[in-house]
Design an enzyme around this catalytic site. Sequence first.
Site, PDB file in Angstrom:
ATOM      1  CE  LYS A   1      -3.588  -2.550   2.538  1.00 29.19           C
ATOM      2  NZ  LYS A   1      -4.370  -2.613   3.804  1.00 29.19           N
TER       3      LYS A   1
ATOM      4  CG  PHE B   1     -12.758   0.713   7.851  1.00 24.72           C
ATOM      5  CD1 PHE B   1     -12.247   0.102   6.712  1.00 24.72           C
ATOM      6  CD2 PHE B   1     -13.391  -0.079   8.806  1.00 24.72           C
ATOM      7  CE1 PHE B   1     -12.361  -1.266   6.518  1.00 24.72           C
ATOM      8  CE2 PHE B   1     -13.518  -1.457   8.612  1.00 24.72           C
ATOM      9  CZ  PHE B   1     -13.004  -2.044   7.471  1.00 24.72           C
TER      10      PHE B   1
ATOM     11  CG  HIS C   1      -4.606  -6.726  -0.209  1.00 21.76           C
ATOM     12  ND1 HIS C   1      -5.814  -6.877   0.436  1.00 21.76           N
ATOM     13  CD2 HIS C   1      -4.641  -7.582  -1.266  1.00 21.76           C
ATOM     14  CE1 HIS C   1      -6.545  -7.778  -0.202  1.00 21.76           C
ATOM     15  NE2 HIS C   1      -5.862  -8.221  -1.252  1.00 21.76           N
TER      16      HIS C   1
ATOM     17  CD  GLU D   1      -7.996  -9.689  -3.443  1.00 22.24           C
ATOM     18  OE1 GLU D   1      -8.729  -9.292  -2.517  1.00 22.24           O
ATOM     19  OE2 GLU D   1      -6.852 -10.165  -3.228  1.00 22.24           O
TER      20      GLU D   1
ATOM     21  CG  ASN E   1      -3.014  -2.944   7.322  1.00 23.71           C
ATOM     22  OD1 ASN E   1      -2.992  -2.446   6.206  1.00 23.71           O
ATOM     23  ND2 ASN E   1      -3.969  -3.759   7.727  1.00 23.71           N
TER      24      ASN E   1
ATOM     25  CB  THR F   1      -6.609  -7.076   9.858  1.00 24.80           C
ATOM     26  OG1 THR F   1      -6.966  -8.180   9.028  1.00 24.80           O
ATOM     27  CG2 THR F   1      -7.093  -5.779   9.241  1.00 24.80           C
TER      28      THR F   1
ATOM     29  CE1 TYR G   1      -8.796  -3.765   0.962  1.00 29.59           C
ATOM     30  CE2 TYR G   1      -8.222  -1.715  -0.142  1.00 29.59           C
ATOM     31  CZ  TYR G   1      -7.856  -2.809   0.615  1.00 29.59           C
ATOM     32  OH  TYR G   1      -6.553  -2.965   1.025  1.00 29.59           O
TER      33      TYR G   1
ATOM     34  NE  ARG H   1      -1.553  -6.149   7.156  1.00 25.95           N
ATOM     35  CZ  ARG H   1      -2.681  -6.721   6.761  1.00 25.95           C
ATOM     36  NH1 ARG H   1      -3.218  -7.719   7.460  1.00 25.95           N
ATOM     37  NH2 ARG H   1      -3.278  -6.316   5.655  1.00 25.95           N
TER      38      ARG H   1
ATOM     39  NE  ARG I   1      -5.174 -12.992   5.054  1.00 25.72           N
ATOM     40  CZ  ARG I   1      -5.960 -11.914   5.177  1.00 25.72           C
ATOM     41  NH1 ARG I   1      -5.998 -10.989   4.223  1.00 25.72           N
ATOM     42  NH2 ARG I   1      -6.712 -11.747   6.242  1.00 25.72           N
TER      43      ARG I   1
HETATM   44  P1  IDP Z   1      -6.942  -7.652   5.606  1.00 28.55           P
HETATM   45  O1  IDP Z   1      -6.212  -6.562   4.864  1.00 28.55           O
HETATM   46  O2  IDP Z   1      -6.100  -8.229   6.704  1.00 28.55           O
HETATM   47  O3  IDP Z   1      -7.492  -8.710   4.686  1.00 28.55           O
HETATM   48  P2  IDP Z   1      -9.681  -6.652   5.833  1.00 28.55           P
HETATM   49  O4  IDP Z   1     -10.622  -6.937   6.952  1.00 28.55           O
HETATM   50  O5  IDP Z   1      -9.941  -7.298   4.522  1.00 28.55           O
HETATM   51  O6  IDP Z   1      -8.186  -6.986   6.356  1.00 28.55           O
HETATM   52  O7  IDP Z   1      -9.636  -5.075   5.654  1.00 28.55           O
HETATM   53  C1  IDP Z   1      -8.999  -4.523   4.533  1.00 28.55           C
HETATM   54  C2  IDP Z   1      -8.201  -3.320   4.965  1.00 28.55           C
HETATM   55  O8  IDP Z   1      -9.092  -2.329   5.474  1.00 28.55           O
HETATM   56  C3  IDP Z   1      -7.199  -3.559   6.109  1.00 28.55           C
HETATM   57  O9  IDP Z   1      -5.985  -4.117   5.691  1.00 28.55           O
HETATM   58  C4  IDP Z   1      -7.044  -2.156   6.633  1.00 28.55           C
HETATM   59  O10 IDP Z   1      -6.172  -1.392   5.794  1.00 28.55           O
HETATM   60  C5  IDP Z   1      -8.441  -1.593   6.485  1.00 28.55           C
HETATM   61  N1  IDP Z   1      -9.201  -1.743   7.736  1.00 28.55           N
HETATM   62  C6  IDP Z   1      -9.763  -2.867   8.226  1.00 28.55           C
HETATM   63  N2  IDP Z   1     -10.370  -2.629   9.402  1.00 28.55           N
HETATM   64  C7  IDP Z   1     -10.161  -1.319   9.664  1.00 28.55           C
HETATM   65  C8  IDP Z   1     -10.544  -0.450  10.736  1.00 28.55           C
HETATM   66  O11 IDP Z   1     -11.187  -0.837  11.704  1.00 28.55           O
HETATM   67  N3  IDP Z   1     -10.145   0.849  10.632  1.00 28.55           N
HETATM   68  C9  IDP Z   1      -9.433   1.331   9.581  1.00 28.55           C
HETATM   69  N4  IDP Z   1      -9.064   0.554   8.554  1.00 28.55           N
HETATM   70  C10 IDP Z   1      -9.423  -0.744   8.592  1.00 28.55           C
HETATM   71 MG    MG Z   2      -9.007  -8.628   3.268  1.00 25.40          MG
END
Ligand code: IDP
Ligand code: MG
Length: 165
Positions: free
Chosen positions: A20, A68, A128, A139, A125, A104, A60, A115, A98
């Site tokens: 990212k 968010f 992805h 994707e 973070n 996450t 997304y 991370r 992963r």
């Molecule tokens: P992942 O990236 O570990 O698969 P997902 O739940 O798919 O996690 O969420 C996608 C992305 O959305 C996360 O990597 C993060 O950048 C963002 N995200 C997820 N939850 C939150 C939150 O509670 N606040 C802000 N950003 C979030």
């Molecule tokens: Mg995800």
Amino acid sequence: TAKFAGKKGTSSERTFIMIKPDGVTRGLVGDIISRFEKRGYKLVAIKSLVPSRQLAEQHYADLSTRPFFKGLVNYITSGKAPVVAMVWEGKDVIRQGRIMIGATNPLDAAPGTIRNTYSISIGRNIIHGSDSFDTAEQEIGLWFGKPGELASWEPANWNWIMAEN
Ligand code: IDP
Ligand code: MG
């Protein structure tokens, strides 16, 4: 065999990994690529770009109702730095990717994961990774869906990495 994500559970399995904008601007591209390379995975596609809003929203889409979501799309598309989009191939790469990335929320990510090593905020973070075979298929198709974007090749050290006897 899926069109983009190879064959699940074989050495042809593929996943979509994206560094990212925060990971790019912080100079973490080399280390992240190194980790996948050194593990024994094969890079089959890579590009740097500022994603359009439409691409980010599609990527997304499953999170579109979350509070968010708008901030997430703004962050990915801001253009303050590009993203680095990649496809990596190899045995169990979706699940292993992963694991290498970590939880996450970086505050819950295991020590040594990407991370955990480089971040402390869930909203920044840095990376992805596809979370399942079906997601990987979607994707990779979304980011590298044009003909010729994925390379089929065999690294010189492939047999040394893959031998099980
Ligand atoms: P992942 O990236 O570990 O698969 P997902 O739940 O798919 O996690 O969420 C996608 C992305 O959305 C996360 O990597 C993060 O950048 C963002 N995200 C997820 N939850 C939150 C939150 O509670 N606040 C802000 N950003 C979030
Ligand atoms: Mg995800």
